[in-house]
Design a protein around this motif. Structure first.
Motif, PDB file in Angstrom:
ATOM      1  N   ASN A 291       0.807  -1.230   0.000  1.00 49.54           N
ATOM      2  CA  ASN A 291       0.000   0.000   0.000  1.00 49.54           C
ATOM      3  C   ASN A 291       0.838   1.277   0.000  1.00 49.54           C
ATOM      4  O   ASN A 291       0.349   2.334   0.378  1.00 49.54           O
ATOM      5  N   ARG A 292       2.068   1.207  -0.431  1.00 52.77           N
ATOM      6  CA  ARG A 292       2.904   2.407  -0.550  1.00 52.77           C
ATOM      7  C   ARG A 292       2.897   2.892  -1.996  1.00 52.77           C
ATOM      8  O   ARG A 292       2.801   2.094  -2.928  1.00 52.77           O
ATOM      9  N   SER A 293       3.024   4.214  -2.158  1.00 55.01           N
ATOM     10  CA  SER A 293       2.976   4.773  -3.508  1.00 55.01           C
ATOM     11  C   SER A 293       4.239   4.443  -4.281  1.00 55.01           C
ATOM     12  O   SER A 293       5.321   4.289  -3.713  1.00 55.01           O
ATOM     13  N   LEU A 294       4.068   4.310  -5.594  1.00 52.38           N
ATOM     14  CA  LEU A 294       5.209   4.053  -6.483  1.00 52.38           C
ATOM     15  C   LEU A 294       5.734   5.380  -7.014  1.00 52.38           C
ATOM     16  O   LEU A 294       5.006   6.365  -7.106  1.00 52.38           O
ATOM     17  N   THR A 295       6.996   5.389  -7.346  1.00 57.08           N
ATOM     18  CA  THR A 295       7.623   6.584  -7.894  1.00 57.08           C
ATOM     19  C   THR A 295       8.230   6.232  -9.248  1.00 57.08           C
ATOM     20  O   THR A 295       8.038   5.126  -9.776  1.00 57.08           O
ATOM     21  N   GLY A 296       8.956   7.141  -9.834  1.00 57.13           N
ATOM     22  CA  GLY A 296       9.607   6.905 -11.117  1.00 57.13           C
ATOM     23  C   GLY A 296      10.943   7.595 -11.177  1.00 57.13           C
ATOM     24  O   GLY A 296      11.162   8.626 -10.522  1.00 57.13           O
ATOM     25  N   SER A 297      11.870   7.034 -11.926  1.00 59.11           N
ATOM     26  CA  SER A 297      13.193   7.653 -12.073  1.00 59.11           C
ATOM     27  C   SER A 297      13.841   7.149 -13.347  1.00 59.11           C
ATOM     28  O   SER A 297      13.365   6.187 -13.969  1.00 59.11           O
ATOM     29  N   LEU A 298      14.923   7.814 -13.726  1.00 55.05           N
ATOM     30  CA  LEU A 298      15.655   7.470 -14.930  1.00 55.05           C
ATOM     31  C   LEU A 298      16.925   6.710 -14.552  1.00 55.05           C
ATOM     32  O   LEU A 298      17.705   7.168 -13.715  1.00 55.05           O
ATOM     33  N   ALA A 299      17.107   5.555 -15.166  1.00 56.48           N
ATOM     34  CA  ALA A 299      18.340   4.779 -14.969  1.00 56.48           C
ATOM     35  C   ALA A 299      19.263   5.054 -16.143  1.00 56.48           C
ATOM     36  O   ALA A 299      18.819   5.191 -17.289  1.00 56.48           O
ATOM     37  N   THR A 300      20.546   5.156 -15.864  1.00 57.82           N
ATOM     38  CA  THR A 300      21.538   5.447 -16.901  1.00 57.82           C
ATOM     39  C   THR A 300      22.205   4.160 -17.364  1.00 57.82           C
ATOM     40  O   THR A 300      22.727   3.385 -16.550  1.00 57.82           O
ATOM     41  N   GLY A 301      22.157   3.909 -18.682  1.00 57.04           N
ATOM     42  CA  GLY A 301      22.773   2.703 -19.249  1.00 57.04           C
ATOM     43  C   GLY A 301      24.273   2.871 -19.436  1.00 57.04           C
ATOM     44  O   GLY A 301      24.867   3.913 -19.135  1.00 57.04           O
ATOM     45  N   ARG A 302      24.901   1.826 -19.951  1.00 60.76           N
ATOM     46  CA  ARG A 302      26.363   1.833 -20.116  1.00 60.76           C
ATOM     47  C   ARG A 302      26.838   2.915 -21.075  1.00 60.76           C
ATOM     48  O   ARG A 302      27.929   3.465 -20.925  1.00 60.76           O
ATOM     49  N   LYS A 303      26.026   3.228 -22.055  1.00 57.55           N
ATOM     50  CA  LYS A 303      26.418   4.233 -23.042  1.00 57.55           C
ATOM     51  C   LYS A 303      25.855   5.617 -22.709  1.00 57.55           C
ATOM     52  O   LYS A 303      25.860   6.511 -23.551  1.00 57.55           O
ATOM     53  N   GLY A 304      25.391   5.779 -21.470  1.00 56.50           N
ATOM     54  CA  GLY A 304      24.881   7.081 -21.045  1.00 56.50           C
ATOM     55  C   GLY A 304      23.437   7.327 -21.404  1.00 56.50           C
ATOM     56  O   GLY A 304      22.923   8.416 -21.156  1.00 56.50           O
ATOM     57  N   MET A 305      22.754   6.346 -21.962  1.00 61.53           N
ATOM     58  CA  MET A 305      21.341   6.502 -22.309  1.00 61.53           C
ATOM     59  C   MET A 305      20.483   6.468 -21.042  1.00 61.53           C
ATOM     60  O   MET A 305      20.795   5.750 -20.091  1.00 61.53           O
ATOM     61  N   LYS A 306      19.395   7.232 -21.041  1.00 59.86           N
ATOM     62  CA  LYS A 306      18.479   7.293 -19.903  1.00 59.86           C
ATOM     63  C   LYS A 306      17.272   6.399 -20.174  1.00 59.86           C
ATOM     64  O   LYS A 306      16.650   6.489 -21.241  1.00 59.86           O
ATOM     65  N   TYR A 307      16.936   5.545 -19.198  1.00 64.74           N
ATOM     66  CA  TYR A 307      15.803   4.628 -19.332  1.00 64.74           C
ATOM     67  C   TYR A 307      14.838   4.861 -18.180  1.00 64.74           C
ATOM     68  O   TYR A 307      15.220   4.725 -17.009  1.00 64.74           O
ATOM     69  N   PRO A 308      13.575   5.181 -18.492  1.00 62.88           N
ATOM     70  CA  PRO A 308      12.604   5.476 -17.423  1.00 62.88           C
ATOM     71  C   PRO A 308      11.978   4.201 -16.830  1.00 62.88           C
ATOM     72  O   PRO A 308      11.592   3.287 -17.570  1.00 62.88           O
ATOM     73  N   TYR A 309      11.880   4.179 -15.488  1.00 61.19           N
ATOM     74  CA  TYR A 309      11.282   3.048 -14.775  1.00 61.19           C
ATOM     75  C   TYR A 309      10.346   3.563 -13.678  1.00 61.19           C
ATOM     76  O   TYR A 309      10.602   4.594 -13.055  1.00 61.19           O
ATOM     77  N   TYR A 310       9.267   2.774 -13.444  1.00 58.15           N
ATOM     78  CA  TYR A 310       8.455   2.952 -12.234  1.00 58.15           C
ATOM     79  C   TYR A 310       8.937   1.937 -11.207  1.00 58.15           C
ATOM     80  O   TYR A 310       9.290   0.790 -11.565  1.00 58.15           O
ATOM     81  N   HIS A 311       8.929   2.326  -9.915  1.00 58.22           N
ATOM     82  CA  HIS A 311       9.418   1.408  -8.881  1.00 58.22           C
ATOM     83  C   HIS A 311       8.993   1.901  -7.507  1.00 58.22           C
ATOM     84  O   HIS A 311       8.462   3.004  -7.345  1.00 58.22           O
ATOM     85  N   HIS A 312       9.229   1.086  -6.467  1.00 62.04           N
ATOM     86  CA  HIS A 312       8.982   1.465  -5.086  1.00 62.04           C
ATOM     87  C   HIS A 312       9.996   2.525  -4.651  1.00 62.04           C
ATOM     88  O   HIS A 312      11.125   2.580  -5.173  1.00 62.04           O
ATOM     89  N   HIS A 313       9.615   3.348  -3.664  1.00 58.89           N
ATOM     90  CA  HIS A 313      10.579   4.276  -3.078  1.00 58.89           C
ATOM     91  C   HIS A 313      11.720   3.498  -2.429  1.00 58.89           C
ATOM     92  O   HIS A 313      12.886   3.842  -2.550  1.00 58.89           O
ATOM     93  N   LYS A 314      11.331   2.488  -1.679  1.00 54.12           N
ATOM     94  CA  LYS A 314      12.308   1.633  -1.018  1.00 54.12           C
ATOM     95  C   LYS A 314      12.023   0.192  -1.421  1.00 54.12           C
ATOM     96  O   LYS A 314      10.897  -0.172  -1.732  1.00 54.12           O
ATOM     97  N   GLN A 315      13.054  -0.640  -1.377  1.00 55.82           N
ATOM     98  CA  GLN A 315      12.944  -1.978  -1.922  1.00 55.82           C
ATOM     99  C   GLN A 315      12.646  -3.052  -0.876  1.00 55.82           C
ATOM    100  O   GLN A 315      12.839  -4.239  -1.131  1.00 55.82           O
ATOM    101  N   GLN A 316      12.161  -2.657   0.320  1.00 55.82           N
ATOM    102  CA  GLN A 316      11.883  -3.651   1.359  1.00 55.82           C
ATOM    103  C   GLN A 316      10.679  -4.522   1.021  1.00 55.82           C
ATOM    104  O   GLN A 316      10.547  -5.636   1.516  1.00 55.82           O
ATOM    105  N   CYS A 317       9.742  -4.014   0.201  1.00 67.39           N
ATOM    106  CA  CYS A 317       8.541  -4.767  -0.135  1.00 67.39           C
ATOM    107  C   CYS A 317       8.912  -6.018  -0.940  1.00 67.39           C
ATOM    108  O   CYS A 317       9.701  -5.928  -1.898  1.00 67.39           O
ATOM    109  N   PRO A 318       8.344  -7.196  -0.600  1.00 64.13           N
ATOM    110  CA  PRO A 318       8.648  -8.436  -1.347  1.00 64.13           C
ATOM    111  C   PRO A 318       8.273  -8.339  -2.835  1.00 64.13           C
ATOM    112  O   PRO A 318       8.832  -9.065  -3.657  1.00 64.13           O
TER     113      PRO A 318
END
Length: 538
Positions: A291-318
């Motif tokens: 029941n926690r809200s999800l957020t979004g951020s950009l991950a940087t690939g090996r060649k400097g490319m930005k990839y957008p992902y949705y994910h938990h704020h913290k990774q404790q949730c199973p």
């Protein structure tokens, strides 16, 4: 000792904070009032003195006590004595109201320096003098403001020094305070970096030693007010105009502007990066497991490319995982398709709503027009009461009583219109606006990709609360009423009639919101063709 036939009086004296001038000082006022009472064989029951109080309003401590003493049933006060009528009130409405209250208690107003009494001439004099007292006060106010404007045009700050400034001498311009101005400058520098909220910046500055004039640590509201105040960049912004100050600014105009960038896009006391158009579903979507809200951020690939992902704020949730933006939002579009009403629902819903509305509110426009005409008639009647009072046909008491009665009637009539305003619209047009968005929910959401604020509002029009996501799909969301009725009815008209009637009042409010939203959002959809929508979906 007071004889049984001797008349009684109280004295009231007042001076404003800077008004200790000849002939109107407290001592001379009191002495003149006492002499007046003695000459007219009046026994003084008490004296009330307001020091440094304005007569522009009736909110004066001793004045209120004096009125209370006169109107108390325990006391018998024949006269309320003042040195001049402008000591009593400088507002005509206050004068009439308080005067009437005194008369109801059997107390008459008397002025030491002005010929007022119960004769027609005396009452006329009283009315004219009170009007001129108000006029004199308005002229003084205007002159004071004009003087302030002239000083402001010369670049002088005429009010109390803002935090970070001080005034070296009376009448001089403000200058940066060597103790606090460096901390104010630091506040702008840190906020411009985008790493602080108002609250965290307040806590940081408190640790650095910043204190308010009362010696207290700064709060988030004070920091927000400070960062938005152009006085710190040397600009005086008052009464709708901006003037260049002639005092030394604490920050440069460029630094001040850097702290204003995107301000309208930030939530109050929120982190500056919370509003991100790349992730429209962040914070609105919650994990169905924790029941926690999800957020979004950009991950940087090996060649400097930005990839957008949705994910938990913290990774404790199973169930925590990183989901590509494209996959996540495609799941959302499919969910929007699943909750969108079909043509049969829209047809039945329109028929039912229009039938109920026409039966219940077909005379609404006529009723409101009748009420508006009654209000207009009452306003004419109120003006006639003012005219009768000015001509002397109405006494002060009658004027106050009649005006109150008419005002009460006008207020009641206006409330009747306010109670009806929710339903006072073209229902067919409202339904058109609503289904302009509802019948193509998923496509509309895609078309609003470049209109971030409108897109967020559209999401809130669909969902009353956060949207659960179980890691694979969306579902079990608390939908707004139109979508909810579509989910609950069993396909029959009788079922939808029952559900619509049961929730009619809520439905009217819901449709009103759709109507307002559609009028604001439709201009942003103009020019976006179906081809654009398909391109966005691809």
């Amino acid at each position: 000792m007071e004889s049984s036939g001797q008349r009684t009086a109280i004295l009231y004296c007042r001076v404003s904070s800077k008004e200790q001038i000849e002939n109107t000082s407290l001592e001379s006022q009191e002495r003149s009032c006492r002499e007046y009472a003695l000459r007219h064989d009046m026994h003084v029951l008490g004296i009330y003195i307001d020091k440094g109080e304005s007569a522009k309003t009736a909110d004066r401590t001793e004045f209120i006590k004096a009125i209370g003493f006169c109107t108390s049933k325990k006391n018998k006060v024949d006269y309320f004595i003042v040195f001049k009528l402008d000591r009593f009130a400088r507002n005509q409405d206050d004068h009439v109201m308080v005067r009437a209250k005194l008369r109801q208690s059997g107390t008459e107003l008397r002025s030491v320096t002005e010929p007022i009494n119960d004769t027609p001439v005396g009452r006329a004099m009283e009315g004219m003098i009170s009007v001129f007292a108000e006029f004199d006060n308005n002229v003084r106010t205007e002159r004071t403001r004009s003087g302030m404007v002239e000083r402001i045009k010369k670049g002088v700050w005429v009010w109390q020094s803002p935090l970070g400034f001080y005034r070296p001498s009376k009448g001089s311009n403000i200058v940066p305070d060597p103790q606090t101005s460096p901390l104010i400058h630091l506040a702008f520098e840190e906020f411009a970096k985008g790493t602080y909220t108002y609250q965290t910046l307040a806590e940081y500055l408190a640790k650095k030693g910043l204190r308010t004039r009362q010696g207290k640590p700064p709060c988030a509201q004070l920091i927000e007010k400070t960062l938005k105040n152009p006085i710190y960049s040397g600009i005086i912004d008052v009464w709708g105009d901006r003037y260049q100050g002639t005092f030394e600014p604490i920050v440069s105009e460029s630094l001040f502007a850097a702290c204003q960038e995107g301000y309208r896009g930030k939530a109050r006391f929120a982190h500056r990066s919370r509003r991100n158009p790349i992730f429209p579903l962040r914070r609105m979507t919650i994990c169905g497991f924790c029941n926690r809200s999800l957020t979004g951020s950009l991950a940087t690939g090996r060649k400097g490319m930005k990839y957008p992902y949705y994910h938990h704020h913290k990774q404790q949730c199973p169930k925590a995982q990183f989901i590509p933006k494209e996959t996540f939002e495609q799941n959302f579009v499919e969910y929007l398709d699943s909750i969108t009403p079909d043509e049969r629902f829209e047809k039945l819903f329109r028929e039912i709503v229009l039938d109920i509305w026409k039966n219940n509110y077909k005379n609404l426009d006529a009723d409101n027009e009748r009420i508006r005409k009654e209000i207009q008639r009452l306003e004419h009647e109120r003006q006639r009461i003012f005219d009768l009072h000015r001509s002397g046909a109405y006494s002060d008491e009658e004027f106050v009583e009649q005006k109150a009665i008419v005002n009460q009637k006008i207020t009641a009539k206006r409330c009747m219109i306010q109670e009806k305003h929710v339903e006072e619209f073209n229902m067919e047009e409202v339904l058109d606006h609503c289904f302009r968005f509802v019948r193509n929910t998923a496509a509309t959401w895609l078309r609003l990709e470049r209109q971030y604020d409108i897109r967020l509002r559209f999401q809130k029009m669909i969902f009353e609360q956060n949207i659960p996501f179980d890691g694979k799909k969306f579902g079990n969301a608390d939908l707004s009423l139109v979508y909810k009725l579509n989910q609950e009815y069993d396909g029959s008209k009788s079922s939808l009639v029952a559900l619509t009637g049961k929730s009619w009042n809520r439905l009217l409010v819901d449709l009103s919101k759709w109507n307002e939203f559609a009028k604001e959002a439709e201009p942003f959809l103009i020019g976006l063709s179906e081809h654009d929508t398909l391109a966005l979906a691809a």
